[in-house]
Scaffold this active site. Sequence first.
Site, PDB file in Angstrom:
ATOM      1  N   PHE A 151       0.869  -1.186   0.000  1.00 21.54           N
ATOM      2  CA  PHE A 151       0.000   0.000   0.000  1.00 21.54           C
ATOM      3  C   PHE A 151       0.908   1.239   0.000  1.00 21.54           C
ATOM      4  CE2 PHE A 151      -2.164  -3.364   2.416  1.00 21.54           C
ATOM      5  CZ  PHE A 151      -3.350  -3.507   1.713  1.00 21.54           C
ATOM      6  N   ASP A 176       0.964  -1.218  -4.924  1.00 21.67           N
ATOM      7  CA  ASP A 176      -0.292  -0.470  -4.743  1.00 21.67           C
ATOM      8  C   ASP A 176      -1.224  -0.843  -5.891  1.00 21.67           C
ATOM      9  OD1 ASP A 176      -0.912   2.231  -2.881  1.00 21.67           O
ATOM     10  OD2 ASP A 176      -2.190   2.030  -4.649  1.00 21.67           O
ATOM     11  N   SER A 177      -2.530  -0.686  -5.657  1.00 18.66           N
ATOM     12  CA  SER A 177      -3.484  -1.017  -6.722  1.00 18.66           C
ATOM     13  C   SER A 177      -3.742   0.184  -7.631  1.00 18.66           C
ATOM     14  CB  SER A 177      -4.799  -1.511  -6.117  1.00 18.66           C
ATOM     15  OG  SER A 177      -5.307  -0.522  -5.249  1.00 18.66           O
ATOM     16  N   ASN A 181      -3.335  -6.056  -6.410  1.00 20.09           N
ATOM     17  CA  ASN A 181      -4.137  -6.133  -5.194  1.00 20.09           C
ATOM     18  C   ASN A 181      -3.234  -6.723  -4.108  1.00 20.09           C
ATOM     19  OD1 ASN A 181      -5.712  -7.293  -3.067  1.00 20.09           O
ATOM     20  ND2 ASN A 181      -7.497  -7.122  -4.385  1.00 20.09           N
ATOM     21  N   ALA A 182      -3.071  -5.983  -3.032  1.00 19.68           N
ATOM     22  CA  ALA A 182      -2.109  -6.374  -2.004  1.00 19.68           C
ATOM     23  C   ALA A 182      -2.419  -7.756  -1.417  1.00 19.68           C
ATOM     24  CB  ALA A 182      -2.078  -5.332  -0.899  1.00 19.68           C
ATOM     25  N   ASP A 188       0.519  -0.494   5.159  1.00 18.59           N
ATOM     26  CA  ASP A 188      -0.187   0.764   5.474  1.00 18.59           C
ATOM     27  C   ASP A 188      -1.485   0.822   4.672  1.00 18.59           C
ATOM     28  OD1 ASP A 188      -0.869   3.284   6.356  1.00 18.59           O
ATOM     29  OD2 ASP A 188       0.545   4.336   5.038  1.00 18.59           O
ATOM     30  N   CYS A 234      -5.221   3.146   9.939  1.00 20.60           N
ATOM     31  CA  CYS A 234      -5.709   4.527  10.040  1.00 20.60           C
ATOM     32  C   CYS A 234      -7.215   4.547  10.293  1.00 20.60           C
ATOM     33  CB  CYS A 234      -5.340   5.328   8.801  1.00 20.60           C
ATOM     34  SG  CYS A 234      -5.971   4.636   7.277  1.00 20.60           S
TER      35      CYS A 234
HETATM   36  N1  SAH Z   1       1.762   4.305   2.659  1.00 26.02           N
HETATM   37  C1  SAH Z   1       1.230   5.406   1.892  1.00 26.02           C
HETATM   38  C2  SAH Z   1      -0.246   5.649   2.129  1.00 26.02           C
HETATM   39  C3  SAH Z   1      -1.141   4.469   1.827  1.00 26.02           C
HETATM   40  S1  SAH Z   1      -2.806   4.938   1.598  1.00 26.02           S
HETATM   41  C4  SAH Z   1       2.027   6.652   2.206  1.00 26.02           C
HETATM   42  O1  SAH Z   1       2.730   6.696   3.212  1.00 26.02           O
HETATM   43  O2  SAH Z   1       1.931   7.613   1.441  1.00 26.02           O
HETATM   44  C5  SAH Z   1      -3.498   3.450   1.086  1.00 26.02           C
HETATM   45  C6  SAH Z   1      -3.134   3.011  -0.315  1.00 26.02           C
HETATM   46  O3  SAH Z   1      -3.691   1.724  -0.504  1.00 26.02           O
HETATM   47  C7  SAH Z   1      -3.660   3.852  -1.464  1.00 26.02           C
HETATM   48  O4  SAH Z   1      -2.581   4.275  -2.246  1.00 26.02           O
HETATM   49  C8  SAH Z   1      -4.561   2.903  -2.269  1.00 26.02           C
HETATM   50  O5  SAH Z   1      -4.408   3.088  -3.667  1.00 26.02           O
HETATM   51  C9  SAH Z   1      -4.024   1.572  -1.869  1.00 26.02           C
HETATM   52  N2  SAH Z   1      -4.940   0.411  -1.928  1.00 26.02           N
HETATM   53  C10 SAH Z   1      -6.218   0.338  -1.526  1.00 26.02           C
HETATM   54  N3  SAH Z   1      -6.683  -0.917  -1.627  1.00 26.02           N
HETATM   55  C11 SAH Z   1      -5.672  -1.669  -2.124  1.00 26.02           C
HETATM   56  C12 SAH Z   1      -5.506  -3.052  -2.430  1.00 26.02           C
HETATM   57  N4  SAH Z   1      -6.494  -3.903  -2.260  1.00 26.02           N
HETATM   58  N5  SAH Z   1      -4.313  -3.468  -2.890  1.00 26.02           N
HETATM   59  C13 SAH Z   1      -3.287  -2.600  -3.058  1.00 26.02           C
HETATM   60  N6  SAH Z   1      -3.384  -1.297  -2.772  1.00 26.02           N
HETATM   61  C14 SAH Z   1      -4.550  -0.833  -2.305  1.00 26.02           C
END
Ligand code: SAH
Length: 460
Positions: free
Chosen positions: A296, A317-318, A343-344, A364, A404
């Site tokens: 993420f 990230d997705s 997808n994470a 995150d 968060c």
């Molecule tokens: N770590 C980052 C903030 C993460 S915010 C920083 O410090 O700037 C959460 C992120 O998760 C977003 O960028 C969103 O695009 C991503 N996201 C949401 N669902 C997801 C998933 N299923 N798989 C991968 N990424 C995802």
Amino acid sequence: MGEARSETKGRVTISRRGAERLRAGHVWVYRSEVAEARDVQPGALVTVQEEALFRPKQLSGKSVRLTGPRVLGSALYSTASEIAVRMISSKPVSDLEQLVRERIRAAIAYRGRFVENTNAYRVIFSEADFLPGLIVDRYNDLLSMQIVTQAMDAEAMRGVVVSELLEAFNPVAIVERVDPRVRRLEQLAEKESGVIYERTRTLLAGETPVAPESDGGSTSAGAGRGRPSPHNPLKDGVGTAAHVNTKRQVTTEVQMNGVRFVYEALGGQKTGAFLDQRENYTAAAQYARGEALDVFCYQGGFALHLAHKCSRVTGVDSSRPALEMAEQNALLNGREIEWIEANAFDLLRDYADAGRQYDGVVLDPPAFAKSRQNLQTALRGYKELNLRALKMLRPGGTLVTCSCSYHVSAADLLETVTAAGVDSHRNLRLLENRGAAKDHPSVLGIPETAYLKCLILLVT
Ligand code: SAH
């Protein structure tokens, strides 16, 4: 701007339950706790009082008032939101404009005292700065403002806010970021994100002038002064880089902890950076080594901070636009980072099954629990992510795991990660138990201000 001076005509009577919350240090009263609202306009400054307690006295046959209505202070009222009352002072307020000016100055002074080594930080954070409904972020020479309540949306109030910001920062531009859903919920007129103030500048050859959108005239108060800010809370050493082009895209470059980032104020995702993680980036980097996986990763906040300590960093990230920005940031810092669009949950499962190993993993995720109702589902999500990450960590590696979601408490997260440790047969030692950076203050009594949790664990 005398029109911002409000008289406290409105009076809101709240239930015992609402009053108890205020006495415990909170600042919100829900609509269901409002017993009576008299003379209230959208966004009005109101006096808040507790329902009087009546106790029938048998002797006289009449009800005798034992306790008169107790005044609890002054608040900003919303006619639409479930949060009907947001306290602004425990005292009577006669001049709201002056109070807001003082609060803005205090918020800026707080950052001057506690925020270091960055020119991107939150300047005003709503209730956490006793300015409910107002959020302002600084990105180097740009300011980004968000307004989420009727009271703060009033034209006169906007004028007060903008004039204070111009005085303190002399920004190149102020953009307003609009969340249409929030405006609908608060029954505010539809509005689009855009530039609400632009410092006048000399046009380059061949450039056509673009008129800044005016905001009732009040925002142009500081236009063209061009003098340095009297209050420069940070010695950031980065020159003016902001650029407002003819398509009204606003970009600049910021630095946090010595790492450089591109900032597009009105770009694709319109979310800006996750400034609340800024201090956690440094904390995570402290323990980083070997191979790291930032899950993420968004625009690469953690990944870029880990890069100078690690031999190899991968960000997942997705969102493709987020990863494109992450790559721009990597280039800006001369780093080579592998970005994977996936997808994470799927990626972690595949990588764990394939026996991949890392020395550090960052998790995150976005807020999984948007409400109390889906807390259990959210906790299952956190557990699964942590379990898979733990499986991939080499002995002596570190897990940085965040949540968060306000509804997931620090205790919930600890419990979930503990269970993931047990299931994966790993020992976890807590190196750091952290929250949001200090420019996102956490106010005791207002638990919603302590939404971000970040645990750093040594995994053996
Ligand atoms: N770590 C980052 C903030 C993460 S915010 C920083 O410090 O700037 C959460 C992120 O998760 C977003 O960028 C969103 O695009 C991503 N996201 C949401 N669902 C997801 C998933 N299923 N798989 C991968 N990424 C995802």
